[in-house]
Design a protein around this motif. Structure first.
Motif, PDB file in Angstrom:
ATOM      1  N   GLY A  79       0.797  -1.210   0.000  1.00 41.76           N
ATOM      2  CA  GLY A  79       0.000   0.000   0.000  1.00 41.76           C
ATOM      3  C   GLY A  79       0.832   1.264   0.000  1.00 41.76           C
ATOM      4  N   ASN A  80       2.154   1.127  -0.014  1.00 40.47           N
ATOM      5  CA  ASN A  80       2.998   2.316  -0.079  1.00 40.47           C
ATOM      6  C   ASN A  80       2.720   3.063  -1.369  1.00 40.47           C
ATOM      7  OD1 ASN A  80       4.085   1.441   2.276  1.00 40.47           O
ATOM      8  ND2 ASN A  80       6.033   0.806   1.416  1.00 40.47           N
ATOM      9  N   ASP A  81       2.659   4.362  -1.288  1.00 38.23           N
ATOM     10  CA  ASP A  81       2.343   5.177  -2.455  1.00 38.23           C
ATOM     11  C   ASP A  81       3.574   5.382  -3.319  1.00 38.23           C
ATOM     12  OD1 ASP A  81      -0.161   5.475  -1.364  1.00 38.23           O
ATOM     13  OD2 ASP A  81       0.319   7.389  -0.415  1.00 38.23           O
ATOM     14  N   PRO A  82       3.410   5.348  -4.633  1.00 42.62           N
ATOM     15  CA  PRO A  82       4.530   5.696  -5.504  1.00 42.62           C
ATOM     16  C   PRO A  82       4.837   7.183  -5.373  1.00 42.62           C
ATOM     17  CG  PRO A  82       2.709   4.752  -6.760  1.00 42.62           C
ATOM     18  CD  PRO A  82       2.234   4.958  -5.375  1.00 42.62           C
ATOM     19  N   ILE A  83       6.056   7.557  -5.614  1.00 39.70           N
ATOM     20  CA  ILE A  83       6.422   8.963  -5.653  1.00 39.70           C
ATOM     21  C   ILE A  83       5.891   9.533  -6.957  1.00 39.70           C
ATOM     22  CG2 ILE A  83       8.349  10.583  -5.784  1.00 39.70           C
ATOM     23  CD1 ILE A  83       9.991   8.540  -4.176  1.00 39.70           C
ATOM     24  N   ILE A  84       5.141  10.599  -6.882  1.00 40.13           N
ATOM     25  CA  ILE A  84       4.647  11.265  -8.081  1.00 40.13           C
ATOM     26  C   ILE A  84       5.797  12.102  -8.630  1.00 40.13           C
ATOM     27  CG2 ILE A  84       2.955  12.899  -9.015  1.00 40.13           C
ATOM     28  CD1 ILE A  84       1.746  10.247  -8.022  1.00 40.13           C
ATOM     29  N   VAL A  85       6.275  11.784  -9.826  1.00 41.48           N
ATOM     30  CA  VAL A  85       7.443  12.466 -10.370  1.00 41.48           C
ATOM     31  C   VAL A  85       7.123  13.359 -11.567  1.00 41.48           C
ATOM     32  CG1 VAL A  85       9.061  10.734  -9.521  1.00 41.48           C
ATOM     33  CG2 VAL A  85       8.113  10.518 -11.832  1.00 41.48           C
ATOM     34  N   GLN A  86       5.901  13.294 -12.075  1.00 38.21           N
ATOM     35  CA  GLN A  86       5.520  14.147 -13.194  1.00 38.21           C
ATOM     36  C   GLN A  86       4.015  14.395 -13.134  1.00 38.21           C
ATOM     37  OE1 GLN A  86       6.329  12.584 -17.181  1.00 38.21           O
ATOM     38  NE2 GLN A  86       6.814  14.659 -17.849  1.00 38.21           N
ATOM     39  N   THR A  87       3.609  15.630 -13.295  1.00 33.57           N
ATOM     40  CA  THR A  87       2.189  15.961 -13.271  1.00 33.57           C
ATOM     41  C   THR A  87       1.804  16.682 -14.553  1.00 33.57           C
ATOM     42  OG1 THR A  87       2.557  18.064 -12.125  1.00 33.57           O
ATOM     43  CG2 THR A  87       2.132  16.138 -10.741  1.00 33.57           C
ATOM     44  N   PHE A  88       0.516  16.647 -14.861  1.00 28.67           N
ATOM     45  CA  PHE A  88      -0.010  17.326 -16.039  1.00 28.67           C
ATOM     46  C   PHE A  88      -1.510  17.475 -15.889  1.00 28.67           C
ATOM     47  CE2 PHE A  88      -0.058  12.822 -16.808  1.00 28.67           C
ATOM     48  CZ  PHE A  88      -1.269  12.574 -17.422  1.00 28.67           C
ATOM     49  N   THR A  89      -2.091  18.284 -16.736  1.00 25.91           N
ATOM     50  CA  THR A  89      -3.539  18.393 -16.796  1.00 25.91           C
ATOM     51  C   THR A  89      -3.988  18.098 -18.220  1.00 25.91           C
ATOM     52  OG1 THR A  89      -3.434  20.764 -17.238  1.00 25.91           O
ATOM     53  CG2 THR A  89      -3.699  20.111 -14.954  1.00 25.91           C
ATOM     54  N   ILE A  90      -5.238  17.711 -18.344  1.00 23.87           N
ATOM     55  CA  ILE A  90      -5.839  17.495 -19.661  1.00 23.87           C
ATOM     56  C   ILE A  90      -7.011  18.459 -19.784  1.00 23.87           C
ATOM     57  CG2 ILE A  90      -7.082  15.909 -21.169  1.00 23.87           C
ATOM     58  CD1 ILE A  90      -5.566  13.629 -19.905  1.00 23.87           C
ATOM     59  N   VAL A  91      -7.024  19.196 -20.856  1.00 21.13           N
ATOM     60  CA  VAL A  91      -8.121  20.108 -21.149  1.00 21.13           C
ATOM     61  C   VAL A  91      -8.585  19.812 -22.566  1.00 21.13           C
ATOM     62  CG1 VAL A  91      -8.841  22.511 -21.394  1.00 21.13           C
ATOM     63  CG2 VAL A  91      -7.187  21.876 -19.614  1.00 21.13           C
ATOM     64  N   ALA A  92      -9.809  19.297 -22.691  1.00 18.93           N
ATOM     65  CA  ALA A  92     -10.408  18.978 -23.996  1.00 18.93           C
ATOM     66  C   ALA A  92      -9.496  18.107 -24.854  1.00 18.93           C
ATOM     67  CB  ALA A  92     -10.783  20.266 -24.725  1.00 18.93           C
ATOM     68  N   GLY A  93      -8.897  17.095 -24.246  1.00 17.85           N
ATOM     69  CA  GLY A  93      -8.088  16.141 -24.991  1.00 17.85           C
ATOM     70  C   GLY A  93      -6.652  16.560 -25.235  1.00 17.85           C
ATOM     71  N   THR A  94      -6.247  17.709 -24.709  1.00 18.55           N
ATOM     72  CA  THR A  94      -4.886  18.205 -24.911  1.00 18.55           C
ATOM     73  C   THR A  94      -4.148  18.234 -23.582  1.00 18.55           C
ATOM     74  OG1 THR A  94      -5.598  19.575 -26.769  1.00 18.55           O
ATOM     75  CG2 THR A  94      -3.519  20.171 -25.727  1.00 18.55           C
ATOM     76  N   TYR A  95      -2.909  17.726 -23.577  1.00 16.76           N
ATOM     77  CA  TYR A  95      -2.074  17.752 -22.374  1.00 16.76           C
ATOM     78  C   TYR A  95      -1.527  19.158 -22.178  1.00 16.76           C
ATOM     79  CZ  TYR A  95      -2.155  12.683 -22.709  1.00 16.76           C
ATOM     80  OH  TYR A  95      -2.555  11.376 -22.769  1.00 16.76           O
ATOM     81  N   THR A  96      -1.646  19.664 -20.956  1.00 15.83           N
ATOM     82  CA  THR A  96      -1.117  20.992 -20.641  1.00 15.83           C
ATOM     83  C   THR A  96      -0.396  20.931 -19.304  1.00 15.83           C
ATOM     84  OG1 THR A  96      -3.132  21.688 -19.501  1.00 15.83           O
ATOM     85  CG2 THR A  96      -3.021  22.146 -21.861  1.00 15.83           C
ATOM     86  N   ASP A  97       0.367  21.966 -19.032  1.00 20.53           N
ATOM     87  CA  ASP A  97       1.072  22.107 -17.749  1.00 20.53           C
ATOM     88  C   ASP A  97       1.882  20.862 -17.387  1.00 20.53           C
ATOM     89  OD1 ASP A  97      -0.207  24.618 -17.441  1.00 20.53           O
ATOM     90  OD2 ASP A  97      -1.957  23.626 -16.566  1.00 20.53           O
ATOM     91  N   ILE A  98       2.551  20.272 -18.354  1.00 21.13           N
ATOM     92  CA  ILE A  98       3.352  19.069 -18.108  1.00 21.13           C
ATOM     93  C   ILE A  98       4.655  19.490 -17.434  1.00 21.13           C
ATOM     94  CG2 ILE A  98       4.429  17.036 -19.117  1.00 21.13           C
ATOM     95  CD1 ILE A  98       2.626  17.531 -21.609  1.00 21.13           C
ATOM     96  N   THR A  99       4.953  18.869 -16.312  1.00 17.73           N
ATOM     97  CA  THR A  99       6.200  19.178 -15.611  1.00 17.73           C
ATOM     98  C   THR A  99       7.315  18.258 -16.099  1.00 17.73           C
ATOM     99  OG1 THR A  99       5.805  17.612 -13.805  1.00 17.73           O
ATOM    100  CG2 THR A  99       4.913  19.861 -13.540  1.00 17.73           C
TER     101      THR A  99
END
Length: 127
Positions: free
Chosen positions: A76-96
Motif C-alpha cells: 500500500g505504499n504510495d509511488p512517488i509522483i514524479v511528473q504531473t499534467f492536466t488534460i483540457v479537452a483532450g490536450t495535455y497541458t502544464d506538463i512538468t
C-alpha cells in the motif's frame, strides 16, 4: 544478468470520458541492473479523433540509477509522483519535467501534488 539493450514501451491511455483533470505519474524502477536506466515519457494529444504528429509531441527524458531501484511492493505504499499534467479537452497541458528522486522510486506516505487527491488516482500494477 546484463542490462536490457532493447527498449521496451508501456502505453498509458487516458479514457476520453475524462476530458478535463489533473494527473500524476510515477515511474518505478522495480528490478534490473541498468545503471543508469534511461527512459522517456511521450505525451501524444488525441483531438478530433486524430493523434498529433510525431514532431508535435511532448517528450521528457530521465535516468534512474540503482539507487532508485525497489522491489514491487503491495503493502500500500504510495509511488512517488514524479511528473504531473492536466488534460483540457483532450490536450495535455502544464506538463512538468520528470523529477528523479535521490533514492528509491517509491516512498510511503509521499505527499501528492496539490492538484491531486489520493482518492482520485490508483497506482498502476505490473503486467
Amino acid at each position: 544478468l546484463t542490462p536490457r539493450t532493447t527498449p521496451t514501451q508501456e502505453l498509458i491511455f487516458i479514457p476520453s470520458l475524462i476530458t478535463d483533470g489533473a494527473f500524476g505519474l510515477s515511474y518505478v524502477y522495480y528490478e534490473g541492473t541498468a545503471n543508469p536506466m534511461n527512459f522517456e515519457a511521450h505525451f501524444v494529444d488525441f483531438t478530433g479523433g486524430v493523434l498529433e504528429a510525431a514532431a508535435d509531441r511532448d517528450i521528457f527524458t530521465a535516468s534512474y540509477t540503482l539507487a532508485n531501484i525497489n522491489a514491487w511492493d503491495v503493502s500500500g505504499n504510495d509511488p512517488i509522483i514524479v511528473q504531473t499534467f492536466t488534460i483540457v479537452a483532450g490536450t495535455y497541458t502544464d506538463i512538468t519535467a520528470i523529477t528523479v528522486p535521490a533514492s528509491s522510486s517509491r516512498m510511503k506516505s509521499h505527499k501528492l501534488p496539490n492538484t491531486l487527491r489520493k482518492n482520485e488516482w490508483r497506482p498502476s500494477r505490473p503486467l
